[in-house]
Design an enzyme around this catalytic site. Structure first.
Site, PDB file in Angstrom:
ATOM      1  NE  ARG A 171      47.104  60.259  98.419  1.00  0.00           N
ATOM      2  CZ  ARG A 171      45.806  60.325  98.658  1.00  0.00           C
ATOM      3  NH1 ARG A 171      45.333  61.315  99.396  1.00  0.00           N
ATOM      4  NH2 ARG A 171      44.983  59.427  98.179  1.00  0.00           N
ATOM      5  CG  ASN A 179      68.149  43.301 138.027  1.00  0.00           C
ATOM      6  OD1 ASN A 179      67.015  43.759 137.913  1.00  0.00           O
ATOM      7  ND2 ASN A 179      69.217  43.965 137.627  1.00  0.00           N
ATOM      8  CD  GLU A 226      54.729  52.865 112.121  1.00  0.00           C
ATOM      9  OE1 GLU A 226      53.756  52.995 111.364  1.00  0.00           O
ATOM     10  OE2 GLU A 226      54.657  52.322 113.248  1.00  0.00           O
ATOM     11  CG  HIS A 246      73.479  53.186 136.082  1.00  0.00           C
ATOM     12  ND1 HIS A 246      74.035  54.217 135.359  1.00  0.00           N
ATOM     13  CD2 HIS A 246      72.165  53.508 136.258  1.00  0.00           C
ATOM     14  CE1 HIS A 246      73.098  55.126 135.109  1.00  0.00           C
ATOM     15  NE2 HIS A 246      71.969  54.716 135.640  1.00  0.00           N
ATOM     16  CG  HIS A 266      47.117  59.754 108.606  1.00  0.00           C
ATOM     17  ND1 HIS A 266      46.312  59.517 109.700  1.00  0.00           N
ATOM     18  CD2 HIS A 266      47.350  58.530 108.051  1.00  0.00           C
ATOM     19  CE1 HIS A 266      46.069  58.223 109.796  1.00  0.00           C
ATOM     20  NE2 HIS A 266      46.690  57.596 108.815  1.00  0.00           N
ATOM     21  N   GLY A 291      63.992  46.508 131.874  1.00  0.00           N
ATOM     22  CA  GLY A 291      63.547  47.732 131.215  1.00  0.00           C
ATOM     23  C   GLY A 291      63.489  47.582 129.715  1.00  0.00           C
ATOM     24  CG  HIS A 319      69.153  51.260 138.563  1.00  0.00           C
ATOM     25  ND1 HIS A 319      69.160  50.320 137.563  1.00  0.00           N
ATOM     26  CD2 HIS A 319      68.988  52.462 137.952  1.00  0.00           C
ATOM     27  CE1 HIS A 319      68.992  50.928 136.398  1.00  0.00           C
ATOM     28  NE2 HIS A 319      68.879  52.229 136.604  1.00  0.00           N
TER      29      HIS A 319
END
Length: 712
Positions: A553, A220, A444, A61, A506, A191, A295
């Protein structure tokens, strides 16, 4: 040329310094009319090194390095503190190239400034075994802080680097001893700002008022598809102002002095991170400048020669570094060495004045663990009351945090569910930077990338917590944890259909196998209190590998025969049931996590019917893979059928078992015990399944699962 765009500056924001004089108008005939002649030579040297690297590799690039070269010159050539001979110098400024595809720019700067990156390394750009891979990797190239390339990761890592600096500064700096005092600089592109992870991370950075984080936004206006206007029309500066950032805009990004002035202004803002929007031209100087064509592809021989001629270089000479440019960076390197020596002298005085703090800081930076750190960790017997492994986890985490001040982290807004609150510490906030508990909010992906940055800073062992299913939100950053060899600890609770009523949205099914398949990732699913303690010991000792702790759990009993030490082997014999004589085993059943106590009961039923059954707990597949052939054969004897049981996807278990009972669908909504019954994780059903396996392999010899044909 520098526009201050923040409308509401914080009280600590100083008035703007004297604006730089407006330079002459740039013309096509004079590519760098507003830089000095020598600055132009340096900047163009940087550009052309990147161009030659990409052209020689016929891959890469070139556009972004050509547009960003003035930024790199100012950072590496004027402002940043660093030590090429000691890349891990604690007091260095941190630099992150978030748009990692522009790595030819970074490699050029590392070579020019004297890092262990030779001209031959530049010429081997993107070649196997070189120090110049296709995107920056911290484990390969000296001077690279974090591995970037997936856009948005680097700028999010930088938030972690800035958090680490702020925290260590609050802990270890003393009057007249600013041991920790560095800036974190980022170059990113359009990006990076489009990726959602950067929004998460930068929102938190604004909340935390990370004043030593400075981002140079390469505006750019080009992406691979074409003009950013095809898909990106928001006012990014206004968005960052809303996050609580200080913002500036440099209209002429090819003018080094304007960039320098903007950075100096940003450095004076102590209570806001800064975004400097720098308007650049991709592939500046190319015949195709401003086009997406530049690019991700070499310019081509003709254009390379044209650019060199335009910049006053020999069009037929590749990888040219003029002698005065070499001298400039050599002198800058010597100046920085003087700064490093001054810091070393101050730190020696600090050691005498504050020996305990200095010793602790050195231990942490060297990734050494405190003496006897494991001595206070809990162990259990079968008579101890059962608890969910998430509860055991919270207790062990707090014991470790009391002993190890490098433990820092938090939850993605699930603290009560994850049991991760540190009782020994305040929250990390702008007003309490000494705190070690980070309120990440519902972010997250950013949480994990930020933890990568915290670890990369040095002296820290970060942890990140959420429900196991939601680690999928951050899997891109998890993958980089493993690739980068960052010892981040992922505390993932609610690990199966056993979580119950929240239902299939979940309940993780494929997640464990996805994580286990990551090279360099440790995944533990402990069955009780002892195994939870053992999993934490392995996680803390795995300094250069990340760890996932998959925790329940629901409450589980503490098991007869469970072992803290056995966890480190990956799998071990928990119990045997049936005839007490030396009769041959009928079956080995593997269980993990909540299913271990279940298969123990299955073994007892089968044992009463005269079958001899061995129960093996396998909290970590990879650790078992690393054991000797003798140990593996001891756990899984030749010719004995093996059945694996896990309330997750069956994929991956066929490597260890002749038959697998797992999940082949999503879960459902209902109480956890009802989920296990609905999907067949009951004593009655599993006894029947086990009898099928025993019957089948009573007629056919079970092939060995621990002596496979190895193809690598």
């Amino acid at each position: 040329e520098i526009m201050r765009t923040s409308k509401r500056l914080a009280s600590k924001t100083p008035p703007p310094s004297k604006s730089p004089k407006k330079g002459k108008k740039m013309t096509d005939d004079v590519p760098n009319a507003e830089n000095s002649e020598f600055e132009s030579k340096i900047i163009n040297t940087i550009r052309l090194l990147a161009v030659d690297m990409v052209q020689r590799a016929n891959s890469g690039h070139p556009g972004a390095p050509m547009g960003c070269a003035p930024m790199a010159f100012i950072l590496f050539g004027k402002l940043m503190n660093y030590s090429p001979s000691n890349p891990k110098w604690l007091a260095r400024d941190r630099f992150v190239l978030s748009n990692g595809h522009a790595c030819a720019l970074l490699y050029s700067m590392l070579h020019l400034t004297g890092y262990d990156l030779t001209m031959e390394d530049l010429k081997n750009f993107r070649k196997i075994g070189s120090k110049t891979p296709g995107h920056p990797e911290n484990i390969i190239t000296p001077g690279v802080e974090v591995s970037t390339g997936p856009l948005g990761q680097g700028i999010s890592n930088a938030v972690g680097l800035a958090i680490a600096e702020r925290h260590l500064e609050a802990i270890y700096n003393k009057p007249n001893y600013k041991i920790i005092d560095n800036f974190t600089y980022v170059i990113c592109g359009d990006g990076c700002l489009q990726e959602g992870i950067s929004s998460e991370a930068c929102s938190l950075a604004g909340h935390l008022k990370l004043g030593k984080l400075i981002v140079l936004y390469d505006d750019n206006q080009i992406t691979i598809d074409g003009q950013t206007s095809l898909s990106f029309s928001e006012d990014a500066v206004a968005r960052y102002e809303a996050y609580g950032w200080h913002t500036l805009t440099v209209e002429k990004g090819h003018v080094a002095s304007f960039i320098s002035e903007a950075i100096e202004m940003a450095k004076k803002v102590e209570d806001k991170p800064s975004l400097i929007k720098i308007k650049t031209i991709i592939a500046y100087g190319s015949q195709n400048q401003g086009s997406e064509k530049t690019h991700g592809a070499p310019l081509g021989i003709d254009d390379v020669k044209s650019v060199k001629s335009k910049f006053g270089f020999d069009p037929n000479e590749d990888f040219c570094i003029p002698s005065d440019v070499k001298d400039y960076f050599r002198n800058k390197c010597e100046e920085r060495k003087v700064k490093e020596n001054v810091w070393n002298e101050i730190f020696e005085k600090y050691k005498n004045a504050f020996p305990n703090e200095a010793a602790e800081l050195v231990r942490r930076i060297e990734k050494k663990l405190p003496l006897d750190w494991k001595s206070k960790l809990p162990t259990f017997t079968a008579n101890d009351g059962g608890k969910a492994t998430r509860v055991h986890s919270g207790n062990v985490l707090n014991e470790i945090a009391e002993i190890m001040p490098e433990i820092i982290g938090g939850s993605a807004d699930l603290t009560p569910s994850n049991n991760t609150k540190l009782k020994c510490s305040d929250d990390f906030q702008f007003s309490s930077p000494q705190g070690r508990y980070i309120r990440f909010g519902v972010r997250e992906h950013a949480m994990i990338a930020i933890c990568n940055g915290i670890f990369a800073y040095g002296g820290m062992r970060p942890f990140a917590a959420t429900f196991l299913n939601f680690i999928s939100y951050g899997i891109g950053a998890v993958r980089l944890s493993a690739l980068s060899k960052f010892g981040v600890i992922f505390i993932m609770t609610h690990d199966s259909i056993g979580l119950g009523e929240d239902g299939p949205t979940h309940q993780p099914i494929e997640t464990l196998e996805a994580l286990r398949s990551l090279p360099g990732m440790n995944v533990f699913r402990p069955a009780d209190g002892n195994e939870t303690t053992g999993a934490y010991i392995c996680a803390v000792e795995s300094v250069d590998a990340p760890t996932v702790l998959a925790l329940t759990r629901q409450s589980l009993p503490n098991l007869e025969g469970s072992s803290v030490e056995g966890v480190a082997k990956g799998a071990y014999v928990l119990s045997e049931h049936g005839p007490s004589d030396r009769s041959n085993l009928s079956l080995v059943i593997i269980g993990t996590g909540s299913e271990v106590s279940l298969v123990v009961e299955v073994g007892k039923v089968l044992g009463k019917s005269g079958k001899k059954v061995r129960i093996v707990s396998m909290p970590n597949q990879k650790l078992f893979d690393g054991q000797s052939g003798e140990y593996k054969a001891e756990v899984f004897p030749e010719g004995v059928p093996i059945m694996a049981v896990e309330a997750a996807a069956e994929n991956g278990w066929h490597k260890y078992a002749h038959a697998v009972y797992g999940m082949r669908s999503y879960g459902a909504s209902g109480a956890g015990n009802e989920m296990f019954e609905k999907f067949g994780f009951t004593i009655e059903n599993l006894v029947g399944q086990a009898e099928k396996v025993i019957e089948f392999y009573g007629k056919v010899k079970a092939p060995s699962m621990v002596r496979p044909v190895l193809l690598h």
